[in-house]
Design a protein around this motif. Structure first.
Motif, PDB file in Angstrom:
ATOM      1  N   LEU A  16      -7.817  -2.046   2.115  1.00 34.01           N
ATOM      2  CA  LEU A  16      -6.513  -2.136   1.458  1.00 34.01           C
ATOM      3  C   LEU A  16      -6.273  -3.598   1.125  1.00 34.01           C
ATOM      4  O   LEU A  16      -6.429  -4.467   1.994  1.00 34.01           O
ATOM      5  CB  LEU A  16      -5.392  -1.601   2.344  1.00 34.01           C
ATOM      6  CG  LEU A  16      -3.995  -1.531   1.707  1.00 34.01           C
ATOM      7  CD1 LEU A  16      -3.182  -0.392   2.321  1.00 34.01           C
ATOM      8  CD2 LEU A  16      -3.216  -2.845   1.863  1.00 34.01           C
ATOM      9  N   THR A  18      -3.379  -6.123  -0.359  1.00 35.56           N
ATOM     10  CA  THR A  18      -1.992  -6.255  -0.771  1.00 35.56           C
ATOM     11  C   THR A  18      -1.908  -7.100  -2.042  1.00 35.56           C
ATOM     12  O   THR A  18      -2.724  -7.989  -2.273  1.00 35.56           O
ATOM     13  CB  THR A  18      -1.131  -6.884   0.335  1.00 35.56           C
ATOM     14  OG1 THR A  18      -1.597  -8.219   0.609  1.00 35.56           O
ATOM     15  CG2 THR A  18      -1.191  -6.054   1.613  1.00 35.56           C
ATOM     16  N   PHE A  83       1.003   3.070   4.776  1.00 34.72           N
ATOM     17  CA  PHE A  83      -0.061   3.372   5.723  1.00 34.72           C
ATOM     18  C   PHE A  83      -0.129   4.862   6.064  1.00 34.72           C
ATOM     19  O   PHE A  83      -1.214   5.373   6.383  1.00 34.72           O
ATOM     20  CB  PHE A  83       0.081   2.505   6.975  1.00 34.72           C
ATOM     21  CG  PHE A  83      -0.350   1.082   6.726  1.00 34.72           C
ATOM     22  CD1 PHE A  83      -1.690   0.774   6.564  1.00 34.72           C
ATOM     23  CD2 PHE A  83       0.580   0.063   6.612  1.00 34.72           C
ATOM     24  CE1 PHE A  83      -2.096  -0.522   6.299  1.00 34.72           C
ATOM     25  CE2 PHE A  83       0.185  -1.238   6.358  1.00 34.72           C
ATOM     26  CZ  PHE A  83      -1.165  -1.534   6.192  1.00 34.72           C
ATOM     27  N   LEU A  93      -8.705   2.553   8.202  1.00 35.02           N
ATOM     28  CA  LEU A  93      -9.101   1.386   7.412  1.00 35.02           C
ATOM     29  C   LEU A  93     -10.194   0.605   8.129  1.00 35.02           C
ATOM     30  O   LEU A  93     -10.226   0.563   9.367  1.00 35.02           O
ATOM     31  CB  LEU A  93      -7.914   0.435   7.194  1.00 35.02           C
ATOM     32  CG  LEU A  93      -6.906   0.721   6.098  1.00 35.02           C
ATOM     33  CD1 LEU A  93      -5.831  -0.361   6.122  1.00 35.02           C
ATOM     34  CD2 LEU A  93      -7.557   0.793   4.729  1.00 35.02           C
ATOM     35  N   LEU A  96      -8.565  -5.068   5.893  1.00 36.63           N
ATOM     36  CA  LEU A  96      -7.244  -5.378   5.358  1.00 36.63           C
ATOM     37  C   LEU A  96      -7.299  -6.773   4.768  1.00 36.63           C
ATOM     38  O   LEU A  96      -7.617  -7.739   5.469  1.00 36.63           O
ATOM     39  CB  LEU A  96      -6.187  -5.326   6.470  1.00 36.63           C
ATOM     40  CG  LEU A  96      -4.778  -5.807   6.083  1.00 36.63           C
ATOM     41  CD1 LEU A  96      -4.149  -4.872   5.054  1.00 36.63           C
ATOM     42  CD2 LEU A  96      -3.888  -5.903   7.327  1.00 36.63           C
ATOM     43  N   LEU A  98      -4.955  -9.509   3.201  1.00 35.01           N
ATOM     44  CA  LEU A  98      -3.563  -9.925   3.029  1.00 35.01           C
ATOM     45  C   LEU A  98      -3.517 -10.962   1.906  1.00 35.01           C
ATOM     46  O   LEU A  98      -3.576 -12.166   2.145  1.00 35.01           O
ATOM     47  CB  LEU A  98      -3.021 -10.488   4.342  1.00 35.01           C
ATOM     48  CG  LEU A  98      -2.923  -9.472   5.486  1.00 35.01           C
ATOM     49  CD1 LEU A  98      -2.679 -10.176   6.814  1.00 35.01           C
ATOM     50  CD2 LEU A  98      -1.826  -8.453   5.206  1.00 35.01           C
ATOM     51  N   VAL A 124       2.684  -6.013   8.058  1.00 31.63           N
ATOM     52  CA  VAL A 124       1.552  -5.256   7.508  1.00 31.63           C
ATOM     53  C   VAL A 124       0.399  -5.224   8.509  1.00 31.63           C
ATOM     54  O   VAL A 124      -0.228  -4.175   8.721  1.00 31.63           O
ATOM     55  CB  VAL A 124       1.104  -5.853   6.164  1.00 31.63           C
ATOM     56  CG1 VAL A 124      -0.184  -5.206   5.677  1.00 31.63           C
ATOM     57  CG2 VAL A 124       2.203  -5.680   5.118  1.00 31.63           C
ATOM     58  N   ALA A 128      -1.259  -1.900  10.263  1.00 36.13           N
ATOM     59  CA  ALA A 128      -2.648  -1.568   9.957  1.00 36.13           C
ATOM     60  C   ALA A 128      -3.513  -1.424  11.203  1.00 36.13           C
ATOM     61  O   ALA A 128      -4.432  -0.594  11.233  1.00 36.13           O
ATOM     62  CB  ALA A 128      -3.247  -2.631   9.039  1.00 36.13           C
ATOM     63  N   SER A 136     -13.821  -3.651  12.433  1.00 41.88           N
ATOM     64  CA  SER A 136     -12.998  -3.847  11.242  1.00 41.88           C
ATOM     65  C   SER A 136     -12.658  -5.324  11.081  1.00 41.88           C
ATOM     66  O   SER A 136     -12.918  -6.141  11.964  1.00 41.88           O
ATOM     67  CB  SER A 136     -11.711  -3.020  11.346  1.00 41.88           C
ATOM     68  OG  SER A 136     -11.999  -1.643  11.440  1.00 41.88           O
ATOM     69  N   VAL A 138      -9.770  -8.371   9.194  1.00 41.68           N
ATOM     70  CA  VAL A 138      -8.564  -8.774   8.477  1.00 41.68           C
ATOM     71  C   VAL A 138      -8.846 -10.110   7.806  1.00 41.68           C
ATOM     72  O   VAL A 138      -9.352 -11.038   8.443  1.00 41.68           O
ATOM     73  CB  VAL A 138      -7.355  -8.914   9.424  1.00 41.68           C
ATOM     74  CG1 VAL A 138      -6.126  -9.406   8.664  1.00 41.68           C
ATOM     75  CG2 VAL A 138      -7.066  -7.595  10.129  1.00 41.68           C
TER      76      VAL A 138
END
Length: 259
Positions: A16, A18, A83, A93, A96, A98, A124, A128, A136, A138
């Motif tokens: 995802l 943003t 979400f 997810l 992410l 940002l 956010v 998430a 995962s 970020v």
């Protein structure tokens, strides 16, 4: 190839991004699709819906699945619904990004920059994390002018945004120990002024010659596609020890002690 190998070869990561209806976010989405990601396109308001759908189509053309979700990140309920849509469509997810930021919009509330660049980033992330498994990642996107604001002054017109983005970075970095415990990686991608972005154009309008001056000082400035490639790389490359990927010239900036 066995049936099991064939099934594994079809597994794609879910991302995802943003603020990805255009510009850096949209280009990053396409590059991630080429690297095996499906991508959710987030956009703020109805005026950007058409561009968001165009970004979705570009992701699909690049080989990824995609859908768009309208969500103003300063609206907690909108973020929760975004979400919930991710869970309904994909179940979770793996990445992410940002990317959304702002604060120079005309008519914005006095504290809008902090609402978006600090508070919304944390909101956010917190929404998430329950959807993300170990492994995962970020990625937080910022600028040198914000990243180094504690030690290197920036243009007065940009200072409120720079300080709010640095506040957001600090708030996110404070959560690194908790993310580490969950096996979720975190990296900051900081770039110099980027040719062709709305922010660079606005700054050059309110401070004529600013872009040319920065280009001369840096030697060159990255364009949108080049910076998007750096973000896409940060999504899969080994995370630097200091959690920071610096893109472009940094010789004009004083390092932050301890980073």
């Amino acid at each position: 190839m066995s049936d099991a190998d064939a099934d594994l070869s079809q597994i794609r990561n879910r991302a995802l991004i943003t603020g990805s209806s255009r510009g850096i976010g949209a280009d990053t989405a396409v590059l991630l699709a080429q690297r095996g990601f499906d991508v959710v396109i987030n956009y703020r308001d109805e005026r950007k819906a058409r561009r968001a759908e165009q970004a979705v189509e570009k992701v699909r053309a690049a080989g990824g699945e995609s859908f768009a979700v309208r969500a103003d990140l300063t609206d907690g309920e909108a973020v929760e619904e975004m979400f919930r849509a991710v869970v309904r469509e994909w179940g979770g997810l793996d990445l992410l990004v940002l990317n959304a930021s702002g604060g120079m919009e005309s008519g914005a509330a006095e504290d809008y920059a902090l609402q978006l660049n600090r508070d919304a980033q944390v909101r956010v992330l917190e929404a998430a994390v329950p959807l993300m498994d170990p492994g995962s990642r970020v990625v937080f996107v910022t600028s040198h002018q914000a990243h180094f604001i504690a030690t290197t002054p920036t243009m007065p017109e940009y200072e409120p945004v720079a300080r709010s983005k640095r506040a957001g970075e600090d708030a996110l970095r404070a959560r690194i120990p908790a993310l580490d415990e969950l096996g979720i990686g975190f990296v900051v991608v900081s770039g110099d002024m980027i040719e062709g972005t709305a922010t660079a154009l606005i700054l050059n309008r309110v401070s004529p010659g600013a872009l040319d001056a920065r280009r001369e000082a840096a030697g060159r400035l990255y364009n949108v596609q080049e910076f998007a490639a750096e973000i896409a790389d940060a999504a899969v490359a080994p995370i630097p020890e200091d959690r920071t990927r610096l893109v472009g010239d940094v010789s004009s900036f004083t390092p932050i002690p301890g980073e």
